[in-house]
Structure formats: structure tokens, C-alpha cells
Design a protein around this motif. Structure first.
Motif, PDB file in Angstrom:
ATOM      1  N   GLU A  67      50.397  22.961  19.100  1.00 23.51           N
ATOM      2  CA  GLU A  67      50.852  24.280  18.961  1.00 23.51           C
ATOM      3  C   GLU A  67      50.946  24.737  20.825  1.00 23.51           C
ATOM      4  N   HIS A  68      51.960  24.583  21.313  1.00 22.20           N
ATOM      5  CA  HIS A  68      52.516  24.719  22.640  1.00 22.20           C
ATOM      6  C   HIS A  68      51.972  26.170  23.002  1.00 22.20           C
ATOM      7  N   THR A  69      51.191  26.123  24.211  1.00 22.66           N
ATOM      8  CA  THR A  69      50.678  27.367  24.820  1.00 22.66           C
ATOM      9  C   THR A  69      51.827  27.778  25.874  1.00 22.66           C
ATOM     10  N   GLU A  70      52.440  28.629  25.816  1.00 22.17           N
ATOM     11  CA  GLU A  70      53.266  29.333  26.831  1.00 22.17           C
ATOM     12  C   GLU A  70      52.715  29.557  28.034  1.00 22.17           C
ATOM     13  N   ILE A  71      53.087  29.207  29.102  1.00 22.71           N
ATOM     14  CA  ILE A  71      52.519  29.430  30.594  1.00 22.71           C
ATOM     15  C   ILE A  71      53.574  30.428  31.325  1.00 22.71           C
ATOM     16  N   ASP A  72      53.015  31.551  31.283  1.00 23.37           N
ATOM     17  CA  ASP A  72      53.501  32.599  32.157  1.00 23.37           C
ATOM     18  C   ASP A  72      52.738  33.349  33.225  1.00 23.37           C
ATOM     19  N   LEU A  73      53.296  34.140  33.918  1.00 23.34           N
ATOM     20  CA  LEU A  73      52.512  34.947  35.159  1.00 23.34           C
ATOM     21  C   LEU A  73      50.998  35.381  34.713  1.00 23.34           C
ATOM     22  N   TYR A  74      50.863  35.818  33.176  1.00 28.08           N
ATOM     23  CA  TYR A  74      49.664  36.354  32.626  1.00 28.08           C
ATOM     24  C   TYR A  74      48.680  35.329  32.598  1.00 28.08           C
ATOM     25  N   MET A  75      49.132  34.061  32.145  1.00 27.75           N
ATOM     26  CA  MET A  75      48.284  33.044  31.985  1.00 27.75           C
ATOM     27  C   MET A  75      47.934  32.303  33.516  1.00 27.75           C
ATOM     28  N   VAL A  76      48.652  32.619  34.322  1.00 20.51           N
ATOM     29  CA  VAL A  76      48.163  31.894  35.561  1.00 20.51           C
ATOM     30  C   VAL A  76      47.354  32.901  36.197  1.00 20.51           C
ATOM     31  N   HIS A  77      47.297  34.265  36.220  1.00 15.17           N
ATOM     32  CA  HIS A  77      46.572  35.180  36.612  1.00 15.17           C
ATOM     33  C   HIS A  77      45.293  35.112  35.835  1.00 15.17           C
ATOM     34  N   ALA A  78      45.163  34.909  34.927  1.00 18.55           N
ATOM     35  CA  ALA A  78      43.990  34.572  33.960  1.00 18.55           C
ATOM     36  C   ALA A  78      43.295  33.488  34.394  1.00 18.55           C
ATOM     37  N   GLN A  79      43.983  32.263  34.572  1.00 19.45           N
ATOM     38  CA  GLN A  79      43.348  31.098  35.287  1.00 19.45           C
ATOM     39  C   GLN A  79      42.846  31.407  36.621  1.00 19.45           C
ATOM     40  N   ASP A  80      43.537  31.959  37.415  1.00 24.16           N
ATOM     41  CA  ASP A  80      43.059  32.134  38.910  1.00 24.16           C
ATOM     42  C   ASP A  80      41.776  33.101  38.718  1.00 24.16           C
ATOM     43  N   HIS A  81      41.555  33.968  37.993  1.00 19.15           N
ATOM     44  CA  HIS A  81      40.525  34.749  37.777  1.00 19.15           C
ATOM     45  C   HIS A  81      39.047  33.938  37.408  1.00 19.15           C
ATOM     46  N   LEU A  82      39.592  33.049  36.373  1.00 17.50           N
ATOM     47  CA  LEU A  82      38.553  32.171  35.917  1.00 17.50           C
ATOM     48  C   LEU A  82      38.148  31.278  37.080  1.00 17.50           C
ATOM     49  N   MET A  83      39.059  30.432  37.607  1.00 17.82           N
ATOM     50  CA  MET A  83      38.571  29.466  38.645  1.00 17.82           C
ATOM     51  C   MET A  83      37.808  30.449  39.636  1.00 17.82           C
ATOM     52  N   THR A  84      38.367  31.356  40.320  1.00 20.39           N
ATOM     53  CA  THR A  84      37.722  32.298  41.248  1.00 20.39           C
ATOM     54  C   THR A  84      36.138  32.560  40.937  1.00 20.39           C
ATOM     55  N   GLY A  85      35.978  32.810  39.450  1.00 19.58           N
ATOM     56  CA  GLY A  85      34.501  33.129  38.895  1.00 19.58           C
ATOM     57  C   GLY A  85      33.594  31.758  39.043  1.00 19.58           C
ATOM     58  N   ILE A  86      34.419  30.626  38.682  1.00 25.02           N
ATOM     59  CA  ILE A  86      33.573  29.455  38.781  1.00 25.02           C
ATOM     60  C   ILE A  86      33.294  29.089  40.038  1.00 25.02           C
ATOM     61  N   THR A  87      34.085  29.063  41.055  1.00 21.86           N
ATOM     62  CA  THR A  87      34.079  28.888  42.355  1.00 21.86           C
ATOM     63  C   THR A  87      32.897  29.762  43.085  1.00 21.86           C
ATOM     64  N   PHE A  88      32.740  31.094  42.824  1.00 17.82           N
ATOM     65  CA  PHE A  88      31.799  31.793  43.191  1.00 17.82           C
ATOM     66  C   PHE A  88      30.594  31.567  42.660  1.00 17.82           C
ATOM     67  N   VAL A  89      30.374  31.131  41.343  1.00 16.47           N
ATOM     68  CA  VAL A  89      29.056  31.044  40.808  1.00 16.47           C
ATOM     69  C   VAL A  89      28.450  29.828  41.803  1.00 16.47           C
ATOM     70  N   ASP A  90      29.259  28.713  41.930  1.00 15.13           N
ATOM     71  CA  ASP A  90      28.966  27.559  42.628  1.00 15.13           C
ATOM     72  C   ASP A  90      28.531  27.883  43.997  1.00 15.13           C
ATOM     73  N   LEU A  91      29.030  28.803  44.852  1.00 11.40           N
ATOM     74  CA  LEU A  91      28.767  29.063  45.831  1.00 11.40           C
ATOM     75  C   LEU A  91      27.482  30.078  45.990  1.00 11.40           C
ATOM     76  N   ALA A  92      27.364  30.795  45.110  1.00 15.28           N
ATOM     77  CA  ALA A  92      26.299  31.619  44.792  1.00 15.28           C
ATOM     78  C   ALA A  92      24.998  30.818  44.563  1.00 15.28           C
ATOM     79  N   LYS A  93      25.036  29.646  43.965  1.00 17.83           N
ATOM     80  CA  LYS A  93      23.653  28.973  43.747  1.00 17.83           C
ATOM     81  C   LYS A  93      23.316  28.283  45.089  1.00 17.83           C
TER      82      LYS A  93
END
Length: 107
Positions: A67-93
Motif C-alpha cells: 500500500e504505497h504512501t503518497e509523498i506530497d508537501l504535507y507529508m514532507v512538512h510533517a516529517q520535517d516537524h518530526l525530525m526537528t522535534g527529535i533533534t531538539f530533544v537530543d540537544l535538550a538532553k
């Protein structure tokens, strides 16, 4: 875009944003010397990341099942938010560890 897909995208955006916000609260608490609160906020940040990870795992499972997941700007934006959150948590530690070391030196 289907409602289900929008829920996935928004879930990732919210999880990433929540992780970042909790991590910032953890840094602020550590700066004020409240390391117990800082750890609590880091725990909340990690819980947000686990929620996002579960969503991603479901998406990867569906992809593996054909079941292919369509990659569009919404998904890219969502992944960007997630990666920023992950990086921020790592830096906060790391920042909290520095504040903890400074507090020990001052004591």
C-alpha cells in the motif's frame, strides 16, 4: 487528501511540535535548577516521539504490504516537524547535562 491521511499528517506534526515544546520546557526547568521537572518534561517529549514512531511504523508496514504512501508537501512538512522535534530533544538532553554539571560545580 483523505481524512485518514490528514489525520496521519497532523498526528506527525503535532507529535513533533509537542516533543519540541516539552524539550524546551525541560531546558527552561534545568536552567532554573529544577532537574526533576526537566526529566519529567524530557519523558513527555520522548512519549510524543514514541507516538510519532508508532504512526511511522504503521505507514512503513502498509508500504511493505504494497500500500504505497503518497509523498506530497504535507507529508514532507510533517516529517520535517518530526525530525526537528527529535533533534531538539537530543540537544535538550545535552543542554540539561551541562546545566546539571554547572549546578554541581557551584554546589
Amino acid at each position: 487528501m483523505t481524512d485518514e491521511r490528514m489525520q496521519v499528517v497532523m498526528g506527525l506534526i503535532i507529535a513533533g511540535g509537542n516533543a519540541k515544546n516539552h524539550a524546551m520546557e525541560a531546558i527552561t526547568a534545568a536552567k532554573q535548577g529544577d532537574f526533576e521537572l526537566a526529566e519529567e518534561k524530557l519523558k513527555e517529549a520522548n512519549e510524543a516521539l514514541v507516538n510519532a514512531h508508532n504512526v511511522q511504523t504503521e505507514m512503513l508496514t502498509k508500504e511493505a504490504q504494497g500500500e504505497h504512501t503518497e509523498i506530497d508537501l504535507y507529508m514532507v512538512h510533517a516529517q520535517d516537524h518530526l525530525m526537528t522535534g527529535i533533534t531538539f530533544v537530543d540537544l535538550a538532553k545535552e543542554i540539561i547535562a551541562v546545566y546539571r554539571n554547572l549546578a554541581e560545580i557551584k554546589a
